[in-house]
Design an enzyme around this catalytic site. Structure first.
Site, mmCIF file in Angstrom:
data_model
loop_
_atom_site.group_PDB
_atom_site.id
_atom_site.type_symbol
_atom_site.label_atom_id
_atom_site.label_comp_id
_atom_site.label_asym_id
_atom_site.label_seq_id
_atom_site.Cartn_x
_atom_site.Cartn_y
_atom_site.Cartn_z
ATOM 1 N N THR A 1 -45.146 28.927 52.471
ATOM 2 C CA THR A 1 -45.479 29.234 51.083
ATOM 3 C C THR A 1 -44.947 28.109 50.215
ATOM 4 O OG1 THR A 1 -45.346 30.932 49.347
ATOM 5 C CG2 THR A 1 -43.367 30.559 50.672
ATOM 6 N N GLY B 1 -48.982 37.569 43.813
ATOM 7 C CA GLY B 1 -49.709 37.966 45.008
ATOM 8 C C GLY B 1 -48.900 38.798 45.965
ATOM 9 N N HIS B 2 -47.931 38.170 46.624
ATOM 10 C CA HIS B 2 -47.208 38.823 47.718
ATOM 11 C C HIS B 2 -46.578 40.146 47.285
ATOM 12 C CE1 HIS B 2 -45.002 39.028 51.526
ATOM 13 N NE2 HIS B 2 -43.976 39.436 50.811
ATOM 14 N N HIS C 1 -55.201 30.280 46.988
ATOM 15 C CA HIS C 1 -54.486 29.060 47.355
ATOM 16 C C HIS C 1 -54.926 28.658 48.760
ATOM 17 C CE1 HIS C 1 -50.443 26.709 47.126
ATOM 18 N NE2 HIS C 1 -51.264 26.121 47.975
ATOM 19 N N HIS D 1 -55.302 31.522 55.690
ATOM 20 C CA HIS D 1 -55.563 32.757 54.936
ATOM 21 C C HIS D 1 -56.881 32.582 54.171
ATOM 22 C CE1 HIS D 1 -53.227 30.256 52.204
ATOM 23 N NE2 HIS D 1 -52.104 30.548 52.814
ATOM 24 N N ASN E 1 -53.134 36.905 42.947
ATOM 25 C CA ASN E 1 -53.344 36.028 44.092
ATOM 26 C C ASN E 1 -53.751 36.883 45.295
ATOM 27 O OD1 ASN E 1 -52.856 34.493 46.516
ATOM 28 N ND2 ASN E 1 -51.700 33.033 45.292
ATOM 29 N N ARG F 1 -57.390 40.209 62.257
ATOM 30 C CA ARG F 1 -58.241 40.960 63.170
ATOM 31 C C ARG F 1 -59.605 40.320 63.403
ATOM 32 N NH1 ARG F 1 -57.283 46.547 64.004
ATOM 33 N NH2 ARG F 1 -59.279 46.492 65.103
ATOM 34 N N HIS G 1 -44.394 33.050 41.565
ATOM 35 C CA HIS G 1 -43.654 33.013 42.825
ATOM 36 C C HIS G 1 -42.490 34.015 42.793
ATOM 37 C CE1 HIS G 1 -43.437 30.914 46.738
ATOM 38 N NE2 HIS G 1 -42.235 31.471 46.743
ATOM 39 N N ASP G 2 -42.644 35.059 43.585
ATOM 40 C CA ASP G 2 -41.647 36.127 43.746
ATOM 41 C C ASP G 2 -41.441 36.976 42.498
ATOM 42 O OD1 ASP G 2 -41.349 35.442 46.358
ATOM 43 O OD2 ASP G 2 -39.355 34.560 46.161
ATOM 44 N N GLU H 1 -55.321 27.183 43.449
ATOM 45 C CA GLU H 1 -54.079 26.431 43.631
ATOM 46 C C GLU H 1 -54.164 25.583 44.892
ATOM 47 O OE1 GLU H 1 -50.948 29.771 41.866
ATOM 48 O OE2 GLU H 1 -51.063 29.419 44.032
#
EC number: 2.6.99.2
Length: 237
Positions: free
Chosen positions: A100, A213-214, A43, A50, A7, A18, A190-191, A70
């Site tokens: 999220t 992703g994260h 997503h 984002h 992701n 920026r 997720h996580d 997503e």
């Protein structure tokens, strides 16, 4: 082997902080595939804080692995997905102001809505997945919608695992077994992280794909993106 879809929302977040086009989302997608990632996930949200809708269009020509989009199937999202025709669409019941994803679908309450959305995507050759909590009746509900796959929402597992509670995997095992028996493909996300991904993969039968992703991007700040992708691929073998 379970496929790794990366992701790239966080890359867009960094770019947007920026202005301009650094880091470049399209180039990043090219690079992670070159490093071995087997899918690219985005997503987009309605406020485009984002990933932007134009990013989704720009990525289409360069994603030669699986392209997974997503999102909550609001009208603008439906039009975007039908325009792009990615490999897979993952339906997520996000509120517009959600930071999220924080819950799976109630596949029973929203059955009629999901049936209509899924049918339209499938008629356009797009594989469909539904974001769900590890609850048996919700898996049965997912089957009734006609979805091709589910994506197990793994935040609860990840949190408990970090506290040393490995029993948190049990409801995920049961729901995965049921999904497999019902003929539904199993994704997860997720996580998930380098700390917990191997344990999760080793215990979930028939896990087809994880979307990360994260954690992956955060780990890459320390370890390097190419190296991190290779580490995930090793743990998923």
């Amino acid at each position: 082997m379970t496929k790794l879809s990366v992701n790239i929302n966080k890359i867009a977040t960094l770019r947007n902080s920026r202005g301009g086009d650094v880091p470049n989302v399209v180039q990043f997608a090219k690079d992670i595939q070159r490093f071995g990632a087997e899918g690219v996930t985005i997503h987009p949200r309605p406020d485009e804080r984002h990933i932007r809708y134009q990013d989704a269009r720009d990525l289409k020509p360069v994603v030669f692995t699986e392209y997974n989009i997503e999102g909550n199937p609001v009208e603008s999202f439906l039009k975007l997905v039908l325009e792009i025709k990615p490999t897979q669409v993952t339906l997520v019941p996000d509120a517009e102001d959600a930071i999220t994803s924080n819950a799976g679908w109630d596949t029973i309450k929203h059955k009629d809505f999901l049936v209509d959305v899924i049918k339209e995507f499938q008629q356009n050759g797009i594989r469909t997945s539904i974001f769900v909590d590890p609850i048996l009746k919700q898996i049965e509900g997912a089957k009734a919608t006609g979805a091709d796959r589910i994506e197990l929402y793994t935040e609860a597992f990840a949190h408990q695992y970090s506290l040393g509670n490995k029993d948190a995997i049990k409801p995920y095992i049961k729901t995965a077994e049921l999904a497999h028996n019902l003929g539904i493909g199993i994704n997860a996300g997720h996580d998930l992280s380098l700390d917990n991904i191997k344990f999760f993969k080793d215990n979930i039968p028939s896990l087809l794909e994880v979307s990360i992703g994260h954690a992956l991007i955060a780990e890459s700040l320390y370890l390097g993106i190419e190296n991190v992708i290779q580490m995930y691929l090793h743990k998923l073998k």
